[in-house]
Enzyme design. Structure first.
Site, mmCIF file in Angstrom:
data_model
loop_
_atom_site.group_PDB
_atom_site.id
_atom_site.type_symbol
_atom_site.label_atom_id
_atom_site.label_comp_id
_atom_site.label_asym_id
_atom_site.label_seq_id
_atom_site.Cartn_x
_atom_site.Cartn_y
_atom_site.Cartn_z
ATOM 1 N N ARG A 253 -24.638 -12.864 53.277
ATOM 2 C CA ARG A 253 -23.303 -12.716 53.847
ATOM 3 C C ARG A 253 -23.134 -13.556 55.101
ATOM 4 N NH1 ARG A 253 -22.434 -7.722 55.663
ATOM 5 N NH2 ARG A 253 -24.336 -6.712 54.929
ATOM 6 N N TYR B 245 -19.807 -15.605 55.567
ATOM 7 C CA TYR B 245 -18.950 -15.518 56.746
ATOM 8 C C TYR B 245 -18.736 -16.895 57.379
ATOM 9 C CZ TYR B 245 -19.966 -10.506 56.294
ATOM 10 O OH TYR B 245 -20.087 -9.236 55.817
ATOM 11 N N TYR C 29 -8.141 -6.333 56.678
ATOM 12 C CA TYR C 29 -7.825 -4.900 56.584
ATOM 13 C C TYR C 29 -8.293 -4.200 57.860
ATOM 14 C CZ TYR C 29 -12.659 -3.538 55.376
ATOM 15 O OH TYR C 29 -14.005 -3.296 55.401
ATOM 16 N N HIS D 96 -8.510 -3.187 61.577
ATOM 17 C CA HIS D 96 -8.354 -3.937 62.830
ATOM 18 C C HIS D 96 -9.207 -5.195 62.717
ATOM 19 C CE1 HIS D 96 -8.676 -5.094 66.982
ATOM 20 N NE2 HIS D 96 -7.975 -4.060 67.414
ATOM 21 N N VAL E 102 -12.627 -5.018 64.789
ATOM 22 C CA VAL E 102 -13.510 -3.851 64.781
ATOM 23 C C VAL E 102 -14.414 -3.906 63.548
ATOM 24 C CG1 VAL E 102 -13.609 -1.338 64.710
ATOM 25 C CG2 VAL E 102 -11.833 -2.460 66.046
ATOM 26 N N ALA F 210 -10.199 1.841 60.428
ATOM 27 C CA ALA F 210 -10.773 3.021 59.767
ATOM 28 C C ALA F 210 -11.175 4.053 60.812
ATOM 29 C CB ALA F 210 -11.979 2.613 58.930
ATOM 30 N N GLN G 165 -21.076 1.093 57.554
ATOM 31 C CA GLN G 165 -21.767 0.295 56.521
ATOM 32 C C GLN G 165 -23.042 0.993 56.040
ATOM 33 O OE1 GLN G 165 -19.884 -4.039 57.710
ATOM 34 N NE2 GLN G 165 -22.088 -3.853 57.869
#
Lengths: 68, 283
Positions: free
Chosen positions: B84, B88, B110, B112, B115, B142, B184
Site C-alpha cells: 500500500r 499511496y 470518505y 475526513h 484523519v 468515522a 484498521q
C-alpha cells in the site's frame, strides 16, 4: 421513476427519513418508484447486489493510511 | 446588484488565472451518503476540472459522478500483494500530474481527508512544496460518527487513538482510565502492507498487547459506521478476549471503554491549592 442515487441522497439529507423504520422506507421507495430489485437490496442491506444493480465498481480497499 | 455581478466576475477571472497554475484541494465527503457533505466541499467537487475519489464504496463514487463529469476512482491503484505504500505514492502522483498540467484538482475522500488518511496530507504537502495552491477541507469522520452512535464524549475521560498495527509494533503507553480507539483492526499486524485482511492469529497478538493493560474480559465495542442512509451502524459489544473470534474487516473500528477510575494526583492538587491560598492572601 427516481434515480436510486438521487433517492439515497434525498434520504440522507431528510431528517424525517434518515432514521426511518422499514415501513416508512418502503413507503418512500414506493413513492419514488424505485426499482423493486433495488428496494430489496436496500432493505436487505445487500450492498454487493445494490452496487451491481446500480453499476458501481466494487471497492477493493478503503485504507488510505499506513502505520509508520 | 450590477456592482456585485462585476465583483463576482472579477473574482471568477482571478480564479481562472489561479487555476491556470493548477491547484489541489482535498475534501471530505463524510461517512453517510447524502448526510455529511458540506456545501463548501460540494462546491469544490462541482467546480473541479478533475476529481479523484477514494470512497467507502462504489455507490458513493456514483454519487460523486453526479456532481462532476470527470470523477476518477483511486481504487484502480489497489492490488492485494502490492504494498500500500506504493499504492499511496501512485495516488499522490496521479493527483499531482493533473495539478502540474494546470488543472483544478479535487481529491474527494470518505470521512475526513486528514484523519487516518495519509494520501491527502502527502499530496497537499507535495503540491505546496512545488509552489501550487493546496488546501484541505474537513469532513465528518468515522470518529465523529462513533462519538454520536456510541454516546461517547472524548472529553469526559480522555480518548486515545491508535492505528492497530502501530500499537502492536511499538511500545506505546496506554492509559486504561481513558477510552482507547483502535483503527484498521482488520489488518492488524500486517507488516507487509500487502494484505487487505489479517486474521484471528494476528488479532490474538493484538489481544496479548492489550491484556498488558486490560483484563481479557473487559469490554470491547466493534463499530462500523453506516455509509448508506438506509443502514444502521454496526455496534457489537464483546470482550477483548473475543476479538480474534469476532468478524472484523477493514471497515471496523474497535473501542475499549475505560477500565479503571481516574486516579487523583494529590501532589499536583496540593500545589494548586497552595497557589489558590497564595492568591487569596494577595487579594
Amino acid at each position: 421513476m427516481t434515480d436510486a442515487i438521487d433517492f439515497l441522497e434525498q434520504l440522507g439529507r431528510n431528517s424525517r427519513l434518515r432514521h426511518a423504520h422499514t415501513a416508512e422506507l418502503q413507503q418512500a421507495m414506493a413513492g419514488a418508484r424505485i426499482d423493486p430489485k433495488v428496494r430489496n437490496a436496500l432493505l436487505g442491506d445487500d450492498t454487493q447486489q445494490l452496487g451491481a444493480l446500480l453499476g458501481a465498481e466494487p471497492n477493493v480497499c478503503c485504507l488510505i493510511v499506513k502505520p509508520d | 446588484m450590477a456592482r456585485l455581478q462585476v465583483q463576482l466576475l472579477n473574482e471568477s477571472s482571478v480564479e481562472n488565472d489561479v487555476s491556470s497554475a493548477g491547484s489541489l484541494v482535498c475534501v471530505g465527503v463524510g461517512m453517510t451518503l447524502g448526510s455529511h457533505l458540506t456545501p463548501l466541499s460540494r462546491s469544490y467537487i462541482e467546480d473541479a476540472d478533475v476529481v479523484f475519489a477514494a470512497t467507502s464504496d462504489g455507490i458513493v463514487e456514483l454519487w460523486l459522478a453526479k456532481m462532476n463529469r470527470d470523477v476518477r476512482s483511486l481504487q484502480s491503484f489497489y492490488r492485494e500483494g502490492k504494498s500500500r505504500a506504493e499504492t499511496y505514492r501512485q495516488m499522490v502522483a496521479a493527483m499531482l500530474t493533473e495539478v502540474r498540467a494546470g488543472k483544478r484538482v479535487c481529491g474527494a475522500f470518505y470521512g475526513h481527508p486528514g484523519v487516518f488518511a495519509g494520501v491527502p496530507h502527502d499530496a497537499i504537502e507535495r503540491a505546496r512544496r512545488e509552489g501550487f495552491d493546496a488546501r484541505m477541507e474537513p469532513g465528518v469522520s468515522a470518529e465523529d460518527c462513533l462519538y454520536a452512535d456510541l454516546g461517547i464524549d472524548p472529553g469526559r475521560y480522555g480518548c486515545q487513538h491508535f492505528e492497530a498495527s502501530q500499537l502492536m509494533l511499538y511500545r506505546r503507553r496506554i492509559d486504561p482510565t481513558a477510552y482507547l480507539v483502535l483503527w484498521q483492526v482488520g489488518v492488524a499486524g500486517d507488516r507487509s502492507l500487502m494484505r487487505f485482511a489479517t486474521g484471528a492469529d494476528y488479532r490474538q497478538v493484538l489481544v496479548d498487547v492489550l491484556t498488558r493493560d486490560y483484563d481479557p474480559g473487559h469490554e470491547a465495542i466493534v463499530y462500523k459506521v453506516a455509509t448508506l442512509p438506509t443502514q444502521r451502524p454496526r455496534i457489537e459489544r464483546t470482550t477483548i478476549a473475543q476479538l480474534p473470534a469476532t468478524e472484523i474487516d477493514m471497515h471496523v473500528t474497535v473501542v475499549i471503554p475505560p477500565a479503571a477510575p481516574l486516579q487523583p494526583d494529590e501532589q499536583i492538587r496540593e500545589r494548586l491549592a497552595a497557589l489558590d491560598r497564595l492568591g487569596e492572601q494577595m487579594s
